[in-house]
Design a protein around this motif. Structure first.
Motif, PDB file in Angstrom:
ATOM      1  N   ASP A   1       0.841  -1.198   0.000  1.00  0.00           N
ATOM      2  CA  ASP A   1       0.000   0.000   0.000  1.00  0.00           C
ATOM      3  C   ASP A   1       0.873   1.244   0.000  1.00  0.00           C
ATOM      4  O   ASP A   1       1.974   1.260   0.556  1.00  0.00           O
ATOM      5  N   ARG A   2       0.362   2.305  -0.623  1.00  0.00           N
ATOM      6  CA  ARG A   2       1.154   3.522  -0.816  1.00  0.00           C
ATOM      7  C   ARG A   2       0.366   4.763  -0.434  1.00  0.00           C
ATOM      8  O   ARG A   2      -0.866   4.750  -0.347  1.00  0.00           O
ATOM      9  N   ILE A   3       1.077   5.867  -0.249  1.00  0.00           N
ATOM     10  CA  ILE A   3       0.452   7.171  -0.004  1.00  0.00           C
ATOM     11  C   ILE A   3      -0.033   7.738  -1.333  1.00  0.00           C
ATOM     12  O   ILE A   3       0.688   7.700  -2.338  1.00  0.00           O
ATOM     13  N   VAL A   4      -1.256   8.272  -1.336  1.00  0.00           N
ATOM     14  CA  VAL A   4      -1.788   8.888  -2.553  1.00  0.00           C
ATOM     15  C   VAL A   4      -2.066  10.379  -2.376  1.00  0.00           C
ATOM     16  O   VAL A   4      -2.343  11.078  -3.360  1.00  0.00           O
ATOM     17  N   GLU A   5      -1.996  10.884  -1.149  1.00  0.00           N
ATOM     18  CA  GLU A   5      -2.246  12.312  -0.925  1.00  0.00           C
ATOM     19  C   GLU A   5      -1.633  12.733   0.407  1.00  0.00           C
ATOM     20  O   GLU A   5      -1.689  11.994   1.387  1.00  0.00           O
ATOM     21  N   ILE A   6      -1.023  13.912   0.407  1.00  0.00           N
ATOM     22  CA  ILE A   6      -0.516  14.516   1.640  1.00  0.00           C
ATOM     23  C   ILE A   6      -1.064  15.940   1.725  1.00  0.00           C
ATOM     24  O   ILE A   6      -1.034  16.684   0.744  1.00  0.00           O
ATOM     25  N   GLY A   7      -1.560  16.308   2.895  1.00  0.00           N
ATOM     26  CA  GLY A   7      -1.990  17.679   3.139  1.00  0.00           C
ATOM     27  C   GLY A   7      -1.400  18.162   4.451  1.00  0.00           C
ATOM     28  O   GLY A   7      -1.322  17.403   5.413  1.00  0.00           O
ATOM     29  N   ALA A   8      -0.943  19.399   4.485  1.00  0.00           N
ATOM     30  CA  ALA A   8      -0.324  19.923   5.709  1.00  0.00           C
ATOM     31  C   ALA A   8      -0.569  21.418   5.833  1.00  0.00           C
ATOM     32  O   ALA A   8      -0.638  22.133   4.828  1.00  0.00           O
ATOM     33  N   VAL A   9      -0.686  21.865   7.076  1.00  0.00           N
ATOM     34  CA  VAL A   9      -0.931  23.268   7.402  1.00  0.00           C
ATOM     35  C   VAL A   9       0.156  23.728   8.356  1.00  0.00           C
ATOM     36  O   VAL A   9       0.465  23.039   9.335  1.00  0.00           O
ATOM     37  N   GLU A  10       0.719  24.896   8.113  1.00  0.00           N
ATOM     38  CA  GLU A  10       1.769  25.424   8.977  1.00  0.00           C
ATOM     39  C   GLU A  10       1.166  26.313  10.057  1.00  0.00           C
ATOM     40  O   GLU A  10       0.352  27.193   9.773  1.00  0.00           O
TER      41      GLU A  10
ATOM     42  N   ILE B   1      -0.321  15.033  14.151  1.00  0.00           N
ATOM     43  CA  ILE B   1      -0.977  14.009  13.339  1.00  0.00           C
ATOM     44  C   ILE B   1      -1.985  13.255  14.208  1.00  0.00           C
ATOM     45  O   ILE B   1      -1.694  12.945  15.363  1.00  0.00           O
ATOM     46  N   HIS B   2      -3.151  12.948  13.649  1.00  0.00           N
ATOM     47  CA  HIS B   2      -4.134  12.138  14.368  1.00  0.00           C
ATOM     48  C   HIS B   2      -3.866  10.672  14.056  1.00  0.00           C
ATOM     49  O   HIS B   2      -3.951  10.247  12.910  1.00  0.00           O
ATOM     50  N   ASN B   3      -3.536   9.899  15.078  1.00  0.00           N
ATOM     51  CA  ASN B   3      -3.058   8.519  14.932  1.00  0.00           C
ATOM     52  C   ASN B   3      -1.716   8.535  14.206  1.00  0.00           C
ATOM     53  O   ASN B   3      -1.559   8.001  13.109  1.00  0.00           O
ATOM     54  N   ALA B   4      -0.752   9.158  14.844  1.00  0.00           N
ATOM     55  CA  ALA B   4       0.553   9.423  14.221  1.00  0.00           C
ATOM     56  C   ALA B   4       1.267   8.152  13.791  1.00  0.00           C
ATOM     57  O   ALA B   4       1.971   8.153  12.772  1.00  0.00           O
ATOM     58  N   ALA B   5       1.102   7.058  14.520  1.00  0.00           N
ATOM     59  CA  ALA B   5       1.814   5.824  14.178  1.00  0.00           C
ATOM     60  C   ALA B   5       1.474   5.366  12.763  1.00  0.00           C
ATOM     61  O   ALA B   5       2.350   4.878  12.028  1.00  0.00           O
ATOM     62  N   PHE B   6       0.223   5.541  12.361  1.00  0.00           N
ATOM     63  CA  PHE B   6      -0.211   5.116  11.030  1.00  0.00           C
ATOM     64  C   PHE B   6       0.462   5.957   9.944  1.00  0.00           C
ATOM     65  O   PHE B   6       1.085   5.427   9.027  1.00  0.00           O
ATOM     66  N   ASP B   7       0.341   7.273  10.041  1.00  0.00           N
ATOM     67  CA  ASP B   7       0.901   8.153   9.003  1.00  0.00           C
ATOM     68  C   ASP B   7       2.422   8.080   8.970  1.00  0.00           C
ATOM     69  O   ASP B   7       3.031   8.080   7.896  1.00  0.00           O
ATOM     70  N   MET B   8       3.052   8.035  10.147  1.00  0.00           N
ATOM     71  CA  MET B   8       4.510   7.967  10.202  1.00  0.00           C
ATOM     72  C   MET B   8       5.021   6.664   9.592  1.00  0.00           C
ATOM     73  O   MET B   8       6.074   6.633   8.945  1.00  0.00           O
ATOM     74  N   LYS B   9       4.296   5.576   9.797  1.00  0.00           N
ATOM     75  CA  LYS B   9       4.670   4.295   9.200  1.00  0.00           C
ATOM     76  C   LYS B   9       4.712   4.404   7.683  1.00  0.00           C
ATOM     77  O   LYS B   9       5.676   3.950   7.037  1.00  0.00           O
ATOM     78  N   PHE B  10       3.695   5.030   7.105  1.00  0.00           N
ATOM     79  CA  PHE B  10       3.647   5.169   5.652  1.00  0.00           C
ATOM     80  C   PHE B  10       4.686   6.169   5.150  1.00  0.00           C
ATOM     81  O   PHE B  10       5.370   5.919   4.147  1.00  0.00           O
ATOM     82  N   LEU B  11       4.805   7.312   5.826  1.00  0.00           N
ATOM     83  CA  LEU B  11       5.771   8.321   5.391  1.00  0.00           C
ATOM     84  C   LEU B  11       7.188   7.763   5.401  1.00  0.00           C
ATOM     85  O   LEU B  11       7.960   7.943   4.440  1.00  0.00           O
ATOM     86  N   ASN B  12       7.551   7.071   6.462  1.00  0.00           N
ATOM     87  CA  ASN B  12       8.910   6.550   6.559  1.00  0.00           C
ATOM     88  C   ASN B  12       9.148   5.376   5.619  1.00  0.00           C
ATOM     89  O   ASN B  12      10.272   5.166   5.153  1.00  0.00           O
ATOM     90  N   ALA B  13       8.108   4.612   5.315  1.00  0.00           N
ATOM     91  CA  ALA B  13       8.248   3.565   4.305  1.00  0.00           C
ATOM     92  C   ALA B  13       8.544   4.195   2.944  1.00  0.00           C
ATOM     93  O   ALA B  13       9.473   3.770   2.234  1.00  0.00           O
ATOM     94  N   GLU B  14       7.767   5.220   2.581  1.00  0.00           N
ATOM     95  CA  GLU B  14       7.985   5.894   1.292  1.00  0.00           C
ATOM     96  C   GLU B  14       9.368   6.548   1.253  1.00  0.00           C
ATOM     97  O   GLU B  14      10.085   6.467   0.253  1.00  0.00           O
ATOM     98  N   LEU B  15       9.752   7.212   2.356  1.00  0.00           N
ATOM     99  CA  LEU B  15      11.060   7.877   2.396  1.00  0.00           C
ATOM    100  C   LEU B  15      12.193   6.857   2.330  1.00  0.00           C
ATOM    101  O   LEU B  15      13.218   7.086   1.673  1.00  0.00           O
ATOM    102  N   GLY B  16      12.016   5.729   2.970  1.00  0.00           N
ATOM    103  CA  GLY B  16      13.038   4.685   2.919  1.00  0.00           C
ATOM    104  C   GLY B  16      13.188   4.090   1.536  1.00  0.00           C
ATOM    105  O   GLY B  16      14.317   3.841   1.080  1.00  0.00           O
ATOM    106  N   TRP B  17      12.072   3.878   0.836  1.00  0.00           N
ATOM    107  CA  TRP B  17      12.134   3.307  -0.505  1.00  0.00           C
ATOM    108  C   TRP B  17      12.884   4.209  -1.483  1.00  0.00           C
ATOM    109  O   TRP B  17      13.514   3.719  -2.419  1.00  0.00           O
ATOM    110  N   CYS B  18      12.817   5.516  -1.269  1.00  0.00           N
ATOM    111  CA  CYS B  18      13.529   6.421  -2.178  1.00  0.00           C
ATOM    112  C   CYS B  18      14.803   6.985  -1.544  1.00  0.00           C
ATOM    113  O   CYS B  18      15.335   7.996  -2.001  1.00  0.00           O
ATOM    114  N   LYS B  19      15.249   6.324  -0.458  1.00  0.00           N
ATOM    115  CA  LYS B  19      16.537   6.639   0.170  1.00  0.00           C
ATOM    116  C   LYS B  19      16.644   8.100   0.627  1.00  0.00           C
ATOM    117  O   LYS B  19      17.642   8.767   0.401  1.00  0.00           O
ATOM    118  N   ARG B  20      15.599   8.564   1.288  1.00  0.00           N
ATOM    119  CA  ARG B  20      15.609   9.888   1.917  1.00  0.00           C
ATOM    120  C   ARG B  20      15.659   9.709   3.430  1.00  0.00           C
ATOM    121  O   ARG B  20      15.473   8.609   3.943  1.00  0.00           O
TER     122      ARG B  20
END
Length: 226
Positions: A19-28, A88-107
């Motif tokens: 499974d992959r991320i299909v959308e990211i939204g963020a507010v500063e 993040i609401h339920n941070a473990a879920f989003d962080m798991k996906f973000l770090n998986a994607e970042l790891g796959w592209c060596k960031r």
């Protein structure tokens, strides 16, 4: 203090199963006020899809096909986040996906202690009560009527309001302020009372109080503070 309120949408529940991320939204937020800076990106998940239309939170495979893959947006995303805390609401879920994607592209990987989990805050503050984002919107009177379909940017804006209610911060303004003032102006006047409130005690109560204080003599603290 800079904070990033963040939400993702994904194709499923497990990056280990493809499974992959299909959308990211963020507010500063800066010092608990919205700056107007946002980050929003649709992402082509580039994974094998079942035949036919693929729907995830209203996003179709056909719609996502023309957007960049995660590797192409990784640097811009990391630059936006920087070293700010991520709310993040339920941070473990989003962080798991973000770090998986970042790891796959060596960031660089985002450390878990960079995340603030509003789900955990809500469960601690209101034990036993529903702690979903919708439930918290109902609790705090946050308008989520536009949330017919999940959208990462909309959810991050709503979460920013909920987060500040949870932590007692300044109510943000996402274009909802009236012509008479803004949230920034409201924040500046919090705690300032333009005039003293009228007394609500009766004359009999006032006389009884004066008689009680009178028995203490002229050195009574009441006279010094009057």
């Amino acid at each position: 203090m800079r904070e990033i309120v963040l939400d993702t949408e994904t194709t499923g529940f497990s990056p280990e199963e493809g499974d992959r991320i299909v959308e990211i939204g963020a507010v500063e937020l800066m010092n608990q006020l919205p700056t107007g800076r946002t980050y929003h990106q649709y992402i082509n998940p580039m994974r094998d899809m079942p035949k036919g239309a693929f729907e995830v939170h209203g996003l179709s495979e056909e719609f996502l096909r023309d957007f960049p893959v995660f590797e192409a947006i990784a640097d811009a995303f990391l630059d936006f986040v920087g070293d700010a805390k991520m709310v993040i609401h339920n941070a473990a879920f989003d962080m798991k996906f973000l770090n998986a994607e970042l790891g796959w592209c060596k960031r660089r990987i985002l450390p878990m202690d960079q995340a603030i989990d509003t789900l955990m805050i809500a469960r601690t503050k209101f034990p036993g009560s529903p702690a979903s984002l919708d439930a918290l919107c109902r609790r705090f009177g946050v308008d989520n009527s536009a949330r017919e379909k999940h959208g990462a940017l909309l959810d991050s804006e709503i979460l920013a309001e909920v987060y500040l209610e949870l932590t007692g911060g300044v109510q943000p303004d996402f274009g909802l302020s009236t012509a008479s003032g803004t949230s920034t102006q409201a924040a500046r006047t919090v705690g300032k009372r333009p005039r003293r409130l009228a007394a609500r005690i009766t004359e009999e109560e006032r006389a009884a109080h004066d008689a009680f204080v009178g028995k203490m003599g002229d050195a009574a603290l009441w006279y010094k503070l009057a």
